[in-house]
Design a protein around this motif. Structure first.
Motif, PDB file in Angstrom:
ATOM      1  N   HIS A 105       0.823  -1.207   0.000  1.00 21.79           N
ATOM      2  CA  HIS A 105       0.000   0.000   0.000  1.00 21.79           C
ATOM      3  C   HIS A 105       0.856   1.256   0.000  1.00 21.79           C
ATOM      4  CE1 HIS A 105       0.549  -0.997   4.348  1.00 21.79           C
ATOM      5  NE2 HIS A 105       0.918   0.280   4.367  1.00 21.79           N
ATOM      6  N   GLN A 119      -3.608   0.593  -2.983  1.00 22.02           N
ATOM      7  CA  GLN A 119      -3.253  -0.743  -2.507  1.00 22.02           C
ATOM      8  C   GLN A 119      -3.167  -1.693  -3.685  1.00 22.02           C
ATOM      9  OE1 GLN A 119      -6.158  -3.153  -0.372  1.00 22.02           O
ATOM     10  NE2 GLN A 119      -4.567  -4.077   0.887  1.00 22.02           N
ATOM     11  N   THR A 130      -6.412  -3.068   3.166  1.00 18.13           N
ATOM     12  CA  THR A 130      -6.194  -1.693   3.610  1.00 18.13           C
ATOM     13  C   THR A 130      -7.340  -0.832   3.096  1.00 18.13           C
ATOM     14  OG1 THR A 130      -3.787  -1.931   3.598  1.00 18.13           O
ATOM     15  CG2 THR A 130      -4.659   0.307   3.494  1.00 18.13           C
TER      16      THR A 130
END
Length: 268
Positions: A105, A119, A130
């Motif tokens: 990420h 991400q 994420t």
């Protein structure tokens, strides 16, 4: 429409002054400048003097003309690099995800702290998710520590205004312990989250730097402890640091030395 107060009018005039001077490479005197922005000469003169004091405008001692300074160019350059960092980083993120087999990420620094903006999920395997648009917890995530390891004490204090909340039994809740961790980040070039936010999840992250050696973003790799044992953290750390160095170079940035160097927070 919301009424524009006195401060609002001053701001608008100041922006008009900058925009007008940007169209006149040879500069303008205060009379011509006031006429072009449609403002009172006295007010325009005062605002222009304030801009001179802040370093955005300068006045030639002989011609008395005002021109923009290189500080405007630097400001615009930083903004453009931050806008483009995601596009420049994504090919690097994809290669990093392929090399590690884990989700990768990108988070950028903001005035309020940071925000996840991209991400790359690991292909064909369960991975750590994420939330794009969410903010990394400064003291409990590798990404948060990477974003703030080089920050001035006052900036870090503001980011920790809510205190050091405990999320797992491994979360650092002591400011002294956090300071020691951040010193390690500055020394080795990457941060570690060893089940500090979520049990059974480890993460490694490294900061990206702009041309002023200020942290502008961070790249992180996350995965379950079953695939990221403690023994693998140094290997991942070097891969993440190499990826961050590559993106740092692509945005015209430079990594500072291992000694602590204060980095100013970027505009969010």
């Amino acid at each position: 429409m919301v009424p524009v107060g006195e401060r609002g009018r001053v701001l608008i005039t100041g922006l008009s002054v900058l925009e007008t001077l940007g169209r006149h490479a040879d500069g303008l005197g205060v009379t011509d400048l006031a006429r072009e922005v449609g403002g009172d000469k006295g007010n325009v003169h005062r605002i222009t003097q304030l801009l001179c004091e802040q370093g955005y405008v300068e006045q030639d001692e002989i011609s008395r003309r005002y021109t923009l300074t290189s500080q405007i160019v630097q400001l615009a350059g930083r903004a453009l690099r931050q806008l483009d960092v995601r596009g420049l980083a994504e090919p690097v993120l994809r290669r990093l995800s392929a090399a590690t087999g884990e989700s990768v990420h990108l988070a950028v620094r903001t005035r309020a702290g940071g925000v996840y903006v991209s991400q790359i999920r690991a292909a064909n395997r369960l991975s750590v998710e994420t939330d794009i648009g969410s903010s990394p917890i400064v003291h409990a995530t590798a990404t948060g520590k990477a974003l703030f390891a080089h920050a001035a004490d006052a900036v870090l204090d503001a980011a920790l205004d809510g205190g050091l909340e405990r999320y797992t039994i491994r979360t650092v809740t002591s400011r002294r312990a956090l300071d020691d961790m951040l010193a390690e980040v500055r020394s080795r070039g990457y941060a570690i989250d060893d089940e500090e936010l979520n049990a059974d999840v480890r993460c490694v992250a490294a900061p990206l730097f702009d041309g002023n050696r200020a942290v502008t973003a961070a790249i992180g790799v996350s995965g379950p402890v079953s695939r990221i044992p403690v023994s693998r953290l140094p290997e991942l750390g070097e891969l993440v640091r190499a990826a961050s160095d590559q993106v740092t170079a692509s945005i015209g940035g430079e990594r500072p030395g291992s000694d602590r160097e204060v980095a100013a927070a970027p505009a969010g």
